[in-house]
Design a protein around this motif. Structure first.
Motif, PDB file in Angstrom:
ATOM      1  N   GLY A 115       0.819  -1.213   0.000  1.00 54.69           N
ATOM      2  CA  GLY A 115       0.000   0.000   0.000  1.00 54.69           C
ATOM      3  C   GLY A 115       0.850   1.260   0.000  1.00 54.69           C
ATOM      4  O   GLY A 115       0.585   2.210  -0.740  1.00 54.69           O
ATOM      5  N   GLY A 116       1.894   1.277   0.826  1.00 57.31           N
ATOM      6  CA  GLY A 116       2.781   2.440   0.866  1.00 57.31           C
ATOM      7  C   GLY A 116       3.526   2.641  -0.438  1.00 57.31           C
ATOM      8  O   GLY A 116       3.696   3.773  -0.906  1.00 57.31           O
ATOM      9  N   PHE A 117       3.971   1.539  -1.050  1.00 60.25           N
ATOM     10  CA  PHE A 117       4.671   1.643  -2.323  1.00 60.25           C
ATOM     11  C   PHE A 117       3.758   2.194  -3.409  1.00 60.25           C
ATOM     12  O   PHE A 117       4.177   3.026  -4.218  1.00 60.25           O
ATOM     13  N   VAL A 118       2.514   1.741  -3.442  1.00 58.66           N
ATOM     14  CA  VAL A 118       1.580   2.218  -4.463  1.00 58.66           C
ATOM     15  C   VAL A 118       1.326   3.710  -4.294  1.00 58.66           C
ATOM     16  O   VAL A 118       1.331   4.469  -5.273  1.00 58.66           O
ATOM     17  N   ILE A 119       1.124   4.158  -3.068  1.00 55.69           N
ATOM     18  CA  ILE A 119       0.910   5.587  -2.834  1.00 55.69           C
ATOM     19  C   ILE A 119       2.151   6.386  -3.215  1.00 55.69           C
ATOM     20  O   ILE A 119       2.060   7.436  -3.875  1.00 55.69           O
ATOM     21  N   ALA A 120       3.332   5.904  -2.846  1.00 54.90           N
ATOM     22  CA  ALA A 120       4.573   6.597  -3.214  1.00 54.90           C
ATOM     23  C   ALA A 120       4.752   6.628  -4.732  1.00 54.90           C
ATOM     24  O   ALA A 120       5.189   7.651  -5.295  1.00 54.90           O
ATOM     25  N   PHE A 121       4.414   5.541  -5.414  1.00 50.59           N
ATOM     26  CA  PHE A 121       4.516   5.486  -6.877  1.00 50.59           C
ATOM     27  C   PHE A 121       3.576   6.494  -7.521  1.00 50.59           C
ATOM     28  O   PHE A 121       3.964   7.199  -8.461  1.00 50.59           O
ATOM     29  N   GLN A 122       2.341   6.581  -7.019  1.00 59.16           N
ATOM     30  CA  GLN A 122       1.379   7.540  -7.561  1.00 59.16           C
ATOM     31  C   GLN A 122       1.864   8.982  -7.354  1.00 59.16           C
ATOM     32  O   GLN A 122       1.775   9.805  -8.260  1.00 59.16           O
ATOM     33  N   VAL A 123       2.359   9.276  -6.169  1.00 59.73           N
ATOM     34  CA  VAL A 123       2.857  10.625  -5.881  1.00 59.73           C
ATOM     35  C   VAL A 123       4.070  10.939  -6.751  1.00 59.73           C
ATOM     36  O   VAL A 123       4.180  12.038  -7.310  1.00 59.73           O
ATOM     37  N   PHE A 124       4.980   9.982  -6.891  1.00 58.89           N
ATOM     38  CA  PHE A 124       6.182  10.194  -7.700  1.00 58.89           C
ATOM     39  C   PHE A 124       5.829  10.479  -9.162  1.00 58.89           C
ATOM     40  O   PHE A 124       6.350  11.429  -9.757  1.00 58.89           O
ATOM     41  N   THR A 125       4.928   9.677  -9.737  1.00 56.31           N
ATOM     42  CA  THR A 125       4.565   9.913 -11.136  1.00 56.31           C
ATOM     43  C   THR A 125       3.827  11.238 -11.303  1.00 56.31           C
ATOM     44  O   THR A 125       4.012  11.934 -12.301  1.00 56.31           O
ATOM     45  N   PHE A 126       3.021  11.619 -10.318  1.00 55.04           N
ATOM     46  CA  PHE A 126       2.329  12.908 -10.376  1.00 55.04           C
ATOM     47  C   PHE A 126       3.325  14.061 -10.332  1.00 55.04           C
ATOM     48  O   PHE A 126       3.214  15.012 -11.105  1.00 55.04           O
ATOM     49  N   VAL A 127       4.312  13.974  -9.447  1.00 53.36           N
ATOM     50  CA  VAL A 127       5.310  15.040  -9.327  1.00 53.36           C
ATOM     51  C   VAL A 127       6.134  15.151 -10.605  1.00 53.36           C
ATOM     52  O   VAL A 127       6.400  16.266 -11.098  1.00 53.36           O
ATOM     53  N   VAL A 128       6.542  14.028 -11.170  1.00 50.80           N
ATOM     54  CA  VAL A 128       7.316  14.060 -12.410  1.00 50.80           C
ATOM     55  C   VAL A 128       6.486  14.668 -13.542  1.00 50.80           C
ATOM     56  O   VAL A 128       6.992  15.480 -14.324  1.00 50.80           O
ATOM     57  N   MET A 130       4.040  16.832 -13.210  1.00 57.56           N
ATOM     58  CA  MET A 130       3.888  18.257 -12.954  1.00 57.56           C
ATOM     59  C   MET A 130       5.159  19.031 -13.326  1.00 57.56           C
ATOM     60  O   MET A 130       5.088  20.123 -13.889  1.00 57.56           O
ATOM     61  N   ILE A 131       6.315  18.471 -13.020  1.00 57.06           N
ATOM     62  CA  ILE A 131       7.573  19.129 -13.381  1.00 57.06           C
ATOM     63  C   ILE A 131       7.687  19.238 -14.897  1.00 57.06           C
ATOM     64  O   ILE A 131       8.053  20.299 -15.432  1.00 57.06           O
ATOM     65  N   ALA A 132       7.355  18.156 -15.603  1.00 53.92           N
ATOM     66  CA  ALA A 132       7.399  18.199 -17.063  1.00 53.92           C
ATOM     67  C   ALA A 132       6.393  19.213 -17.606  1.00 53.92           C
ATOM     68  O   ALA A 132       6.689  19.943 -18.559  1.00 53.92           O
ATOM     69  N   GLY A 133       5.218  19.282 -16.997  1.00 57.96           N
ATOM     70  CA  GLY A 133       4.214  20.262 -17.419  1.00 57.96           C
ATOM     71  C   GLY A 133       4.662  21.687 -17.198  1.00 57.96           C
ATOM     72  O   GLY A 133       4.443  22.554 -18.054  1.00 57.96           O
ATOM     73  N   VAL A 134       5.299  21.954 -16.072  1.00 59.62           N
ATOM     74  CA  VAL A 134       5.795  23.308 -15.797  1.00 59.62           C
ATOM     75  C   VAL A 134       6.874  23.695 -16.809  1.00 59.62           C
ATOM     76  O   VAL A 134       6.896  24.830 -17.315  1.00 59.62           O
ATOM     77  N   ILE A 135       7.755  22.762 -17.125  1.00 58.36           N
ATOM     78  CA  ILE A 135       8.798  23.042 -18.117  1.00 58.36           C
ATOM     79  C   ILE A 135       8.166  23.326 -19.476  1.00 58.36           C
ATOM     80  O   ILE A 135       8.565  24.269 -20.182  1.00 58.36           O
ATOM     81  N   LEU A 136       7.154  22.558 -19.846  1.00 60.69           N
ATOM     82  CA  LEU A 136       6.477  22.758 -21.125  1.00 60.69           C
ATOM     83  C   LEU A 136       5.740  24.093 -21.167  1.00 60.69           C
ATOM     84  O   LEU A 136       5.818  24.821 -22.172  1.00 60.69           O
ATOM     85  N   ILE A 137       5.062  24.446 -20.097  1.00 61.57           N
ATOM     86  CA  ILE A 137       4.353  25.725 -20.050  1.00 61.57           C
ATOM     87  C   ILE A 137       5.343  26.892 -20.086  1.00 61.57           C
ATOM     88  O   ILE A 137       5.104  27.902 -20.748  1.00 61.57           O
ATOM     89  N   ALA A 138       6.468  26.751 -19.392  1.00 66.59           N
ATOM     90  CA  ALA A 138       7.482  27.808 -19.436  1.00 66.59           C
ATOM     91  C   ALA A 138       8.021  27.988 -20.852  1.00 66.59           C
ATOM     92  O   ALA A 138       8.266  29.121 -21.295  1.00 66.59           O
ATOM     93  N   ALA A 139       8.186  26.893 -21.579  1.00 65.14           N
ATOM     94  CA  ALA A 139       8.646  26.998 -22.964  1.00 65.14           C
ATOM     95  C   ALA A 139       7.605  27.690 -23.836  1.00 65.14           C
ATOM     96  O   ALA A 139       7.946  28.512 -24.696  1.00 65.14           O
ATOM     97  N   VAL A 140       6.313  27.377 -23.626  1.00 61.26           N
ATOM     98  CA  VAL A 140       5.256  28.025 -24.400  1.00 61.26           C
ATOM     99  C   VAL A 140       5.206  29.514 -24.090  1.00 61.26           C
ATOM    100  O   VAL A 140       5.115  30.350 -24.994  1.00 61.26           O
ATOM    101  N   VAL A 141       5.280  29.872 -22.814  1.00 59.59           N
ATOM    102  CA  VAL A 141       5.256  31.292 -22.443  1.00 59.59           C
ATOM    103  C   VAL A 141       6.488  32.002 -22.993  1.00 59.59           C
ATOM    104  O   VAL A 141       6.404  33.149 -23.461  1.00 59.59           O
TER     105      VAL A 141
END
Length: 154
Positions: A115-128, A130-141
């Motif tokens: 259970g802990g691994f699944v939650i950590a995996f979900q959080v990790f993929t979400f954070v990655v 979001m970071i990729a999205g921020v980089i992409l939005i910064a490039a568009v701006v």
């Protein structure tokens, strides 16, 4: 009446292990095979984002009100993510309950770990993502400021 120990049936431990395993399986399926809801292409999404940024900046500079936020509709992907989080949490809770009942320690810890691994995996993929999205939005701006330099003060 010497050494009598109550042998408990490890129902909660097995339930925690099963919920953790199911959450891990569904999480990997969603990660590798998803998204399951229809998605727009990246070009269309970026074009709409760029147009929305420009129109928002224009309204702001003209002193106009911004439109009300729209409620996004839930998709099958949202329900799968919620189900994964619930199953992982239930696995952790069953594992803790199994430890409290002095059931098999390995099963209880396995449920908690899965259970802990699944939650950590979900959080990790979400954070990655979001970071990729921020980089992409910064490039568009950044490209918008090159194109519309007078509007953005560049």
């Amino acid at each position: 009446m010497g050494n009598m120990t109550a042998e408990t049936n490890p129902v909660l431990g097995w339930a925690g292990f099963a919920f953790g395993g199911a959450a891990l399986l569904v999480s990997l399926i969603v990660f590798l095979a998803g998204p399951f809801a229809p998605q727009q292409s990246v070009g269309v999404s970026l074009g709409e984002l760029a147009a929305e940024i420009v129109s928002s900046a224009s309204r702001s500079m003209a002193g106009l009100e911004q439109p009300e936020p729209e409620v996004a509709a839930r998709t099958i992907d949202d329900f799968l993510d919620i189900g994964i989080a619930v199953a992982a949490t239930v696995a952790i809770l069953f594992g803790i309950a199994a430890l409290v009942r002095h059931e098999s320690r390995r099963l209880a810890v396995s449920g908690i770990a899965l259970g802990g691994f699944v939650i950590a995996f979900q959080v990790f993929t979400f954070v990655v993502a979001m970071i990729a999205g921020v980089i992409l939005i910064a490039a568009v701006v950044g490209s918008l400021s090159d194109t519309f330099g007078d509007l953005f003060g560049g």
